[in-house]
Write an enzyme that holds these catalytic residues in place. Structure first.
Site: not given
Length: 348
Positions: A204-206
């Site tokens: 996951y990331c922004t």
């Protein structure tokens, strides 16, 4: 030479104070949005110029990168121009139906001006993509599927963001790399996952863009079950709210605009870098020569006048001309990192 320079009307020429006054005088609301798309652009410069003209006419602000490999945009749009904005974006075949991620917490002041730049890549990764298939990405999971996957035994969750982002907020039990750039993070993630090639990996990331590259990178290195959070933390926050799902994210989501963060949960998981009290507020040192990004509570902000060290506090009281001389030819500090033994209570 800067390819974006020298074009009349194509670059914002106002100073920061002027831009702030203009934004504060507005009588309408703005909507903060981010989106990206990996798509081959035949002429990035022409696309850049076209988008700048269209978005300038709609009074949009933001920071947008255009490259041959696609587009990466973070911006705010006047609410009364939102439908026209969507229509303009979708009018470009390369951007047709690109998904938008709308900010959860938004005061309309996320960006002060419109900046659209041509870059070699929309996210700097240091990779030679000619050696592997960048389109062979992982499976995209919505918020509900993500929550279910988090509970699977043996699942490995990896935060594909920089350390200062994950410091103020992250998913439960996630691996949190200590890198300061995406370029440095990829080999670190590969090392953290060594021996786990048969595990279910959740990334996951922004907003999802860094996971696109990372998932393909991991699959190239032999990982079979690679999954990524669709739309990133930004869209996860929207989904759990609209669908009334359990929130598995702890803390605040770091964002790359003037807000520097938006709350996803009420929990504070980080601490003031000066006094150690619970705090999740990022600031830049008030000494422009320094400009260090660090976490500072309100009490320390008042005590240290927004600076990171006693030396910086002394400098901000010097005449402006002396401060300018100190800044000349010096490289600014970038990001506070406790592992590099920076002492914000005294000197480095």
């Amino acid at each position: 030479m800067d390819p974006n320079a020298g074009k009349k009307g194509m670059i914002n020429k106002y100073g920061r104070e002027q831009l702030i006054k203009k934004l504060e005088a507005e009588t309408f609301k703005r909507k903060t949005v981010s989106f990206y798309k990996y798509v081959i652009l035949a002429n990035p410069q022409d696309m850049r110029d076209t988008l700048y003209r269209e978005w300038q006419e709609l009074d949009c602000n933001g920071r947008i990168y255009v490259a041959r490999e696609g587009i990466n945009a973070q911006m705010n749009v006047p609410e009364h121009n939102w439908e026209a904005f969507v229509e303009k974006v979708y009018s470009h075949p390369e951007l047709k139906d690109v998904p938008f991620k709308i900010a959860v917490e938004d005061d309309g002041k996320s960006f002060l001006k419109l900046t659209v730049k041509v870059r070699e890549k929309i996210v700097a990764d240091g990779l030679n993509e000619n050696d592997w298939d960048v389109t062979n990405v992982g499976r995209h999971l919505n918020a509900e599927e993500w929550n279910e996957a988090l509970d699977n035994e043996g699942t490995v969750v990896v935060d594909i963001r920089n350390h200062y982002e994950s410091e103020i907020g992250h998913f439960e039990n996630a691996l949190l790399p200590e890198a300061e750039t995406f370029r440095d993070e990829l080999p670190e993630v590969l090392n953290l996952l060594k021996g786990k090639e048969d595990k279910k990996v959740l990334l996951y990331c922004t907003g999802g863009i860094r996971c696109e590259k990372t998932s393909a990178y991991l699959k190239h290195h032999g990982f079979q079950d690679v999954n990524q959070l669709h739309g990133g933390i930004i869209d996860y926050a929207r989904q759990i709210k609209t669908k009334e799902l359990p929130n598995r994210f702890r803390g605040k989501n770091f964002v790359f605009d003037d807000r520097l963060g938006e709350g996803i949960s009420e929990e504070v998981v980080s601490h003031c870098h000066q006094c150690g009290k619970p705090c999740d507020k990022h600031v830049n040192c008030a000494n422009k020569e320094c400009n260090l990004l660090f976490i500072q509570c309100d009490e320390c902000a008042e005590k240290h006048e927004g600076t990171c060290t006693p030396k910086c506090q002394e400098i901000i009281h010097l005449p402006e001309e002396e401060q300018k001389k100190l800044r000349q030819g010096k490289k600014q500090k970038k990001i506070f990192h406790s592992h590099k033994k920076v002492n914000l209570k005294g000197e480095e």
